[in-house]
Design an enzyme around this catalytic site. Structure first.
Site, mmCIF file in Angstrom:
data_model
loop_
_atom_site.group_PDB
_atom_site.id
_atom_site.type_symbol
_atom_site.label_atom_id
_atom_site.label_comp_id
_atom_site.label_asym_id
_atom_site.label_seq_id
_atom_site.Cartn_x
_atom_site.Cartn_y
_atom_site.Cartn_z
ATOM 1 N N GLN A 11 1.532 6.065 -6.862
ATOM 2 C CA GLN A 11 0.336 6.617 -6.578
ATOM 3 C C GLN A 11 0.356 8.169 -6.636
ATOM 4 O OE1 GLN A 11 -0.845 7.376 -2.270
ATOM 5 N NE2 GLN A 11 -2.692 6.359 -2.876
ATOM 6 N N TYR A 55 -7.457 14.069 0.296
ATOM 7 C CA TYR A 55 -6.682 14.997 -0.489
ATOM 8 C C TYR A 55 -7.414 15.595 -1.786
ATOM 9 C CZ TYR A 55 -3.127 13.129 2.626
ATOM 10 O OH TYR A 55 -2.685 12.787 3.587
ATOM 11 N N SER A 100 1.048 -1.245 -0.072
ATOM 12 C CA SER A 100 0.096 -0.161 0.079
ATOM 13 C C SER A 100 0.918 1.289 -0.004
ATOM 14 C CB SER A 100 -0.891 0.179 1.373
ATOM 15 O OG SER A 100 -1.995 0.778 1.061
ATOM 16 N N PRO A 101 0.324 2.407 -0.612
ATOM 17 C CA PRO A 101 1.198 3.357 -0.486
ATOM 18 C C PRO A 101 1.476 4.067 0.866
ATOM 19 C CG PRO A 101 -0.648 3.623 -2.031
ATOM 20 C CD PRO A 101 -0.729 2.469 -1.231
ATOM 21 N N ALA A 118 2.229 8.301 -1.759
ATOM 22 C CA ALA A 118 1.569 9.569 -2.452
ATOM 23 C C ALA A 118 2.593 10.291 -3.110
ATOM 24 C CB ALA A 118 0.680 10.232 -1.431
ATOM 25 N N ARG A 154 -7.713 4.738 -5.849
ATOM 26 C CA ARG A 154 -8.096 4.798 -4.280
ATOM 27 C C ARG A 154 -9.143 5.585 -3.833
ATOM 28 N NH1 ARG A 154 -4.208 3.911 0.780
ATOM 29 N NH2 ARG A 154 -4.440 1.613 0.269
#
Ligand code: FMN
Length: 375
Positions: A99, A181, A22-23, A57, A229
């Site tokens: 990502q 975000y 996962s990021p 990210a 996501r």
């Protein structure tokens, strides 16, 4: 027969198993550049047997960073270091991807280990941009509302970042539309109070997500997978919710998006205890999106046990298992999960002599092995 350790194909990319890194923000960059930390950090998870290694990210513009130490992909000079990571992950049998992210009003904030709140301009901070001018909370910077031109420039920045991912040797892109975000800020009525074509109706609030995906697809080849996501819910009345996530997932399936990574929360501060955190707590989102939007999904959130990871994919509740903290605790988790599940794991040849059950040093056979290891 383990399903977790069966390959999974998205377009022309075949993952060796269903486990994804996962990021995870590392806040370890200067001017957005990847460095030795990122090569070793992401590289170790490829060595550890994950099938797909995603960057944290990675900011598509400098103002789109969360903190001044974020990883970035807003200029061509960033590509070379990223390509080192791609090459190494590939050499270990893992796919690598980015990502792509823009922090919006959550930008210009301190790195997690330096406390909360805004970074002052004299410390390298900036004025972030957002759908409107409301800050996330009192300690966050007050953003500037984006103009039409500003929005167009950000969409273009996502497109350029996709091109650079390709140039770096990336095989997967995940668009970060979660965790409060920028894209999530546009999706959520709790943050997006615009009255132009970017706010108000579902169609207007989802425009940035859709336009971003379309812009990425103009440079991101058809042969490569594109993931998104989402925060499946804001956990707040009047916010973005699972029904809207399902609806948008259905639309994006028609825009050549291959998989939805189903996370949650983050767009507004919530009272402690609001989010029902616990093992597999976000799995029901992945399951419903998969079933109702007809798109592949990745489950994420407190997945730590091999048996759970196996059951998630074996039961068809999600296609991929996306893991963060457990892979920080143990980069080699996939190798041990394979053993637990009776599957064959891709132990690197350099580590082959250590292959064996965990906590085995006292076992007789391994004491024998220990004696042989003096060469
Ligand atoms: C150190 C750390 C950094 C994170 N950074 C990001 C990020 O850059 N992008 C993102 O979408 N999620 C980020 N997350 C959230 C994780 O990707 C994941 O969704 C979350 O930790 C839940 O999974 P877990 O229970 O397996 O840790 C981060 C989590 C951690 C622990």
């Amino acid at each position: 027969m383990s399903v977790l350790f069966t390959p999974y194909t998205m377009r022309d990319v075949t993952l060796r198993n269903r486990i994804v890194v996962s990021p995870m923000c590392e806040y370890s960059s200067v001017d957005g550049f990847a460095n030795d930390w990122h090569v070793v950090h992401l590289g170790s998870r490829a060595v550890g047997g994950a099938a797909l290694v995603l960057t944290e990210a990675i900011a598509v513009t400098a103002e789109g960073r969360i903190s001044p130490s974020d990883l970035g992909i807003w200029k061509d000079e960033h590509v070379e270091q990223l390509s080192r990571i791609a090459r190494f992950c590939n050499s270990q049998g893992a796919a690598w991807g980015t990502q792509l992210a823009h922090a919006g009003r959550k930008g210009s904030t301190k790195v997690t280990w330096e406390g909360d709140g805004a970074v002052a301009p004299e410390d390298g901070g900036w004025v972030p941009v957002a759908p409107g001018t409301e800050p996330f909370n009192d300690s966050f910077p007050r953003p500037q509302a984006l103009t039409e031109d500003g929005i167009a420039a950000i969409i273009q920045a996502f497109r350029n970042a996709a091109q650079r991912t390709l140039d770096a040797g990336g095989e997967v892109i995940e668009v970060h539309a979660a965790h409060g975000y920028l894209i999530h800020q546009f999706l959520s009525p709790l943050v997006n109070t615009r009255t132009d074509r970017w706010g108000g109706s579902f169609e207007n609030r989802t425009r940035l997500a859709i336009e971003t995906v379309r812009a990425i697809r103009t440079v991101w080849p058809e042969r490569l997978p594109l993931l998104v996501r989402f925060s499946s819910t804001d956990y707040a009345a009047g916010g973005w919710d699972l029904e809207q996530t399902i609806e948008l997932s259905r639309i994006l399936r028609g825009e050549a998006v291959d998989l939805v990574d189903a996370s949650s929360g983050g767009v507004v501060p919530l009272p402690p205890g609001t989010i029902p955190v616990g093992p597999l707590y976000q799995l029901p989102f992945a399951e419903r999106i998969r079933r109702e939007a007809g798109i592949a999904t990745g489950a994420v959130g407190m997945i730590t046990e091999p048996a759970d990871a196996e059951a998630i994919v074996a039961s068809g509740r999600a296609d991929l298992v996306i893991m963060a903290r457990e892979l920080l605790r143990d980069p080699y988790w996939p190798l041990y999960a394979a053993r637990t599940l009776g599957a064959t794991a891709p132990w690197p040849k350099q580590y082959a002599r250590a292959e064996g059950p965990r906590a085995s040093l006292t076992a007789r056979s391994h004491i024998a092995d220990e004696r042989e290891i003096h060469n």
